[in-house]
Write a protein that holds these residues in place. Structure first.
Motif, PDB file in Angstrom:
ATOM      1  N   ASN A 190       3.096  -1.029   5.838  1.00 55.57           N
ATOM      2  CA  ASN A 190       3.813  -2.443   6.048  1.00 55.57           C
ATOM      3  C   ASN A 190       3.137  -3.445   6.414  1.00 55.57           C
ATOM      4  OD1 ASN A 190       6.049  -0.902   4.405  1.00 55.57           O
ATOM      5  ND2 ASN A 190       7.039  -0.697   6.569  1.00 55.57           N
ATOM      6  N   GLY A 191       2.422  -3.160   7.474  1.00 55.56           N
ATOM      7  CA  GLY A 191       1.774  -4.160   8.183  1.00 55.56           C
ATOM      8  C   GLY A 191       0.436  -4.546   7.586  1.00 55.56           C
ATOM      9  N   LEU A 192      -0.283  -3.592   6.816  1.00 57.41           N
ATOM     10  CA  LEU A 192      -1.276  -4.059   5.915  1.00 57.41           C
ATOM     11  C   LEU A 192      -0.925  -4.825   4.952  1.00 57.41           C
ATOM     12  CD1 LEU A 192      -3.495  -0.470   5.685  1.00 57.41           C
ATOM     13  CD2 LEU A 192      -3.950  -2.638   6.861  1.00 57.41           C
ATOM     14  N   VAL A 193       0.186  -4.643   4.373  1.00 60.11           N
ATOM     15  CA  VAL A 193       0.620  -5.494   3.183  1.00 60.11           C
ATOM     16  C   VAL A 193       1.059  -6.996   3.693  1.00 60.11           C
ATOM     17  CG1 VAL A 193       2.403  -5.840   1.690  1.00 60.11           C
ATOM     18  CG2 VAL A 193       1.414  -3.586   1.769  1.00 60.11           C
ATOM     19  N   MET A 194       1.770  -7.054   4.920  1.00 59.50           N
ATOM     20  CA  MET A 194       1.868  -8.288   5.362  1.00 59.50           C
ATOM     21  C   MET A 194       0.735  -9.020   5.798  1.00 59.50           C
ATOM     22  SD  MET A 194       5.474  -8.215   7.558  1.00 59.50           S
ATOM     23  CE  MET A 194       4.919  -6.992   8.797  1.00 59.50           C
TER      24      MET A 194
END
Length: 309
Positions: free
Chosen positions: A10-14
């Motif tokens: 999720n952090g990589l996407v954001m």
């Protein structure tokens, strides 16, 4: 461990979306030392334009594949964002280029408010459900879930960053951008047209912001006139985090900020005994900004001068 890996995804996407917008901030600052606070609204216009284009294409081409409609809508959003950002630079920033630094800063904030108001008039203030054009079936990889939309976001971001790095480092425009960044007057004497370079920088930033807007709306499934403010502010934080004016720093700052937000939101409830929940995730961006400005004002990678375009 599954929760941790899920939050990393999720952090990589954001962080990918933050990085694309942060590049727009850092490129403009690298060329003319201006923070374009209306950049988040370019993201918003890109998202809402793509939403309108998708609605029209779904009515005109009912049998078209979702990915085709998404690509066409993204291209339309990029064109509209380019025209908008080019006009902003011509109308709002160029006349103030030699003014005290406070004048263009106030103008940028005013332009941000103006664009939000115009978008509210054009698209109305209600939230709009963004169509799901790719498969909604999640992919399970050893306990970690990722959606096709998230894979698309990571892939498009990687390609966009690679193209931008090639453009800046291996083309005549990139050399002109680096020369203008180092010394506009000397660059002009060597045949570089600073006005053209500055306009091209705003155009490139607009394309990246429009792509980020489409990805942001696709990931969260909603769009509205105020959606660009918070991502724009976080992207500015990411640019400062990595080193304002530094392309690699903007990318690293965006990804790190996304990871900090995602991992922090996943564990903040546990660490605070339930006092704070995951909906407090926005505080991490500003905590990071305060720490960076206090301990390392130049950012993690520092501000590059000769190569900061």
């Amino acid at each position: 461990m599954d929760v941790f890996l899920q939050q990393v995804i999720n952090g990589l996407v954001m962080g990918s979306m933050y990085a694309l917008v942060a590049l727009g901030y850092t490129m403009v600052y690298g060329i003319i030392n201006l923070i374009n606070f209306a950049h988040g609204e370019v993201l918003m216009v890109g998202a809402l334009t793509s939403w309108s284009a998708i609605g029209m294409m779904q009515g005109a081409m009912p049998g078209a594949p979702g990915w085709v409609i998404l690509i066409l809508a993204t291209l339309i959003a990029c064109v509209v964002a380019v025209v908008l950002n080019f006009s902003i630079e011509k109308i709002a920033y160029r006349p103030l280029r030699n003014s005290p630094k406070l004048a263009p800063l106030i103008t940028a904030i005013g332009m941000s408010i103006l664009l939000q108001t115009l978008a509210m008039i054009i698209w109305k203030p209600n939230y709009k459900a963004y169509p799901t054009l790719l498969s909604s079936t999640p992919i399970n990889m050893g306990g970690v879930v990722i959606t096709p939309t998230q894979i698309m976001i990571l892939g498009v971001t990687a390609v966009s960053l690679a193209v931008l790095m090639w453009l800046v480092n291996y083309t005549r425009l990139g050399r002109a951008m680096r020369a203008t960044s180092e010394n506009p007057r000397v660059a002009a004497l060597m045949g570089v047209k600073p006005d053209m370079v500055i306009s091209a920088t705003f155009v490139i930033g607009a394309v990246l912001a429009a792509i980020a807007g489409v990805m942001y709306a696709s990931n969260y499934g909603t769009a509205q006139h105020a959606m660009g403010f918070l991502p724009g502010l976080k992207a500015f934080t990411a640019a400062v985090f990595g080193g304002i004016g530094n392309l690699a720093g903007a990318v690293i700052g965006g990804i790190l900020l996304g990871l900090i937000e995602a991992i922090g939101s996943g564990y903040i409830g546990y660490l605070t005994g339930g006092v704070l929940g995951s909906h407090y995730t926005d505080i991490f961006a500003f905590i990071v900004l305060i720490i960076v400005l206090t301990l390392r004002p130049s950012g993690l990678m520092g501000e590059r001068v000769a190569d900061r375009a």
